[in-house]
Write an enzyme that holds these catalytic residues in place. Structure first.
Site, PDB file in Angstrom:
ATOM      1  N   LYS A  78      40.088   0.470  32.412  1.00 31.06           N
ATOM      2  CA  LYS A  78      40.644   0.860  31.109  1.00 31.06           C
ATOM      3  C   LYS A  78      40.454  -0.227  30.055  1.00 31.06           C
ATOM      4  CE  LYS A  78      45.021   1.311  32.131  1.00 31.06           C
ATOM      5  NZ  LYS A  78      45.008   0.840  33.491  1.00 31.06           N
TER       6      LYS A  78
ATOM      7  N   ARG B  17      43.219 -13.217  37.765  1.00 38.67           N
ATOM      8  CA  ARG B  17      44.584 -13.009  37.295  1.00 38.67           C
ATOM      9  C   ARG B  17      45.529 -13.067  38.485  1.00 38.67           C
ATOM     10  NH1 ARG B  17      44.570  -7.620  33.548  1.00 38.67           N
ATOM     11  NH2 ARG B  17      46.373  -7.183  34.832  1.00 38.67           N
TER      12      ARG B  17
ATOM     13  N   ARG C 137      53.793   3.765  30.591  1.00 43.99           N
ATOM     14  CA  ARG C 137      53.550   3.672  32.024  1.00 43.99           C
ATOM     15  C   ARG C 137      54.599   4.444  32.820  1.00 43.99           C
ATOM     16  NH1 ARG C 137      50.537  -1.431  32.110  1.00 43.99           N
ATOM     17  NH2 ARG C 137      49.741  -1.884  34.182  1.00 43.99           N
TER      18      ARG C 137
ATOM     19  N   ARG D 254      51.111  -3.146  42.900  1.00 46.14           N
ATOM     20  CA  ARG D 254      50.744  -2.436  41.666  1.00 46.14           C
ATOM     21  C   ARG D 254      50.280  -1.002  41.950  1.00 46.14           C
ATOM     22  NH1 ARG D 254      46.477  -6.233  39.119  1.00 46.14           N
ATOM     23  NH2 ARG D 254      46.506  -4.943  37.269  1.00 46.14           N
TER      24      ARG D 254
ATOM     25  N   ARG E 183      37.423  -9.061  39.814  1.00 49.33           N
ATOM     26  CA  ARG E 183      37.621  -9.255  38.372  1.00 49.33           C
ATOM     27  C   ARG E 183      37.952 -10.718  38.066  1.00 49.33           C
ATOM     28  NH1 ARG E 183      41.467  -5.210  35.132  1.00 49.33           N
ATOM     29  NH2 ARG E 183      43.203  -6.170  36.234  1.00 49.33           N
TER      30      ARG E 183
HETATM   31  P1  AMP Z   1      48.158  -4.518  32.548  1.00 48.67           P
HETATM   32  O1  AMP Z   1      47.379  -5.587  31.912  1.00 48.67           O
HETATM   33  O2  AMP Z   1      48.296  -3.283  31.703  1.00 48.67           O
HETATM   34  O3  AMP Z   1      47.678  -4.218  33.953  1.00 48.67           O
HETATM   35  O4  AMP Z   1      49.668  -5.068  32.704  1.00 48.67           O
HETATM   36  C1  AMP Z   1      49.952  -6.230  33.472  1.00 48.67           C
HETATM   37  C2  AMP Z   1      51.402  -6.189  33.914  1.00 48.67           C
HETATM   38  O5  AMP Z   1      52.265  -6.207  32.768  1.00 48.67           O
HETATM   39  C3  AMP Z   1      51.824  -4.945  34.693  1.00 48.67           C
HETATM   40  O6  AMP Z   1      51.506  -5.038  36.080  1.00 48.67           O
HETATM   41  C4  AMP Z   1      53.324  -4.959  34.458  1.00 48.67           C
HETATM   42  O7  AMP Z   1      53.969  -5.970  35.224  1.00 48.67           O
HETATM   43  C5  AMP Z   1      53.418  -5.398  33.003  1.00 48.67           C
HETATM   44  N1  AMP Z   1      53.344  -4.236  32.089  1.00 48.67           N
HETATM   45  C6  AMP Z   1      52.403  -4.019  31.151  1.00 48.67           C
HETATM   46  N2  AMP Z   1      52.648  -2.888  30.473  1.00 48.67           N
HETATM   47  C7  AMP Z   1      53.774  -2.367  31.006  1.00 48.67           C
HETATM   48  C8  AMP Z   1      54.525  -1.188  30.743  1.00 48.67           C
HETATM   49  N3  AMP Z   1      54.156  -0.314  29.791  1.00 48.67           N
HETATM   50  N4  AMP Z   1      55.634  -0.957  31.491  1.00 48.67           N
HETATM   51  C9  AMP Z   1      56.029  -1.829  32.439  1.00 48.67           C
HETATM   52  N5  AMP Z   1      55.356  -2.957  32.755  1.00 48.67           N
HETATM   53  C10 AMP Z   1      54.228  -3.234  32.041  1.00 48.67           C
END
Ligand code: AMP
Length: 255
Positions: free
Chosen positions: A41, A192, A120, A203, A159
């Protein structure tokens, strides 16, 4: 080349303003990207943001930006959120919604937006719908990227992200020219914390439980556009443009 919107208002929140704004559009694109972690994404969001001239608004980027600020400036709530992130767990709806509420100007931006990683949960999707209804706008489409689990694990484990500019690479499918060094700014690339195997497992479970139901939520509203996420970023991007064109041709002229 068009200057890239710098997203300061989104990354910092509060009174922060962007130095470079996206160009205001008569009918701005308002899109959500949906899909499991590692489905690509973020890469598609970057490509789409550049093509459509909209801002890429990632809630994960807000947390990563907060992680880079000094400890003294980090609130207790943000420290808890960063712990959740490290474990691969979701941050609470309350915290995420308060961060988005602080940045609601980005959802009103005349240049449109591309949300990545938000909403989410169904509660977050409901809250987003309320904000958009209150500003008399709505989503154009929700792009949902589908990929089998084994491919997702392979993508996440390979990644690598630039510690400075956040550019994303993959050791096999999108390698940097010099291994371990960012092509864009020359800084070091790293895995990461939440791409490590123990966090990836959490996750994926969290995704199935909390985020996968959003596909039905948006399908019922006629907004869901499914896109196969196999292949190279360019192939997936081609499918994305085609899918978008098919679902709202009149909105997407000219690309
Ligand atoms: P991402 O980069 O979108 O994979 O987000 C990294 C991490 O940030 C996720 O695994 C969550 O811990 C937190 N996170 C990001 N966006 C959200 C969201 N909308 N709701 C809850 N946790 C979030």
């Amino acid at each position: 080349m068009k200057p890239k919107p710098n997203r300061t208002a989104w990354l910092k929140g509060g009174n922060a303003c962007c130095d470079t704004h996206p160009k205001a559009q008569a009918r701005p694109h308002r899109l959500v990207l949906l899909g499991a972690p590692g489905v690509g994404k973020g890469t598609q969001a970057e490509l789409l943001a550049e093509r459509l001239g909209v801002c890429h608004l990632s809630t994960g980027d807000i947390f990563r930006a907060a992680k880079r600020t000094s400890g003294a400036e980090t609130t207790e709530a943000m420290k808890c959120a960063l712990d959740c992130m490290r474990r691969g767990d979701l941050v609470t709806d309350e915290m995420v919604l308060s961060l988005v509420a602080e940045r609601v100007g980005c959802l009103r931006c005349g240049g449109g937006f591309l949300l990545d990683g938000f909403p989410r949960t169904v509660a977050q999707a409901d809250a987003l719908a309320k904000v958009l209804t209150a500003q008399q706008s709505g989503l154009e489409a929700v792009l949902s990227y589908d990929l089998p689990l084994e491919s997702i694990i392979a993508r996440l484990s390979g990644r690598r992200t630039c510690l400075k500019c956040q550019a994303v690479f993959h050791v096999e499918t999108r390698p940097s020219k010099t291994p371990g060094i960012c092509d864009q700014c020359g800084s070091v690339l790293a895995q990461r914390e939440d791409d490590r195997p123990e966090s990836v497992h959490v996750r994926m479970q969290v995704y199935e439980r909390s985020t996968a139901p959003l596909a039905d939520f948006y399908r019922e509203q006629g907004l869901l556009v499914s896109i196969a996420a196999q292949g190279t970023p360019e192939e997936i991007f081609g499918r994305t443009l085609e899918a978008l064109f098919n679902c709202s041709a009149e909105l997407l002229v000219p690309f």
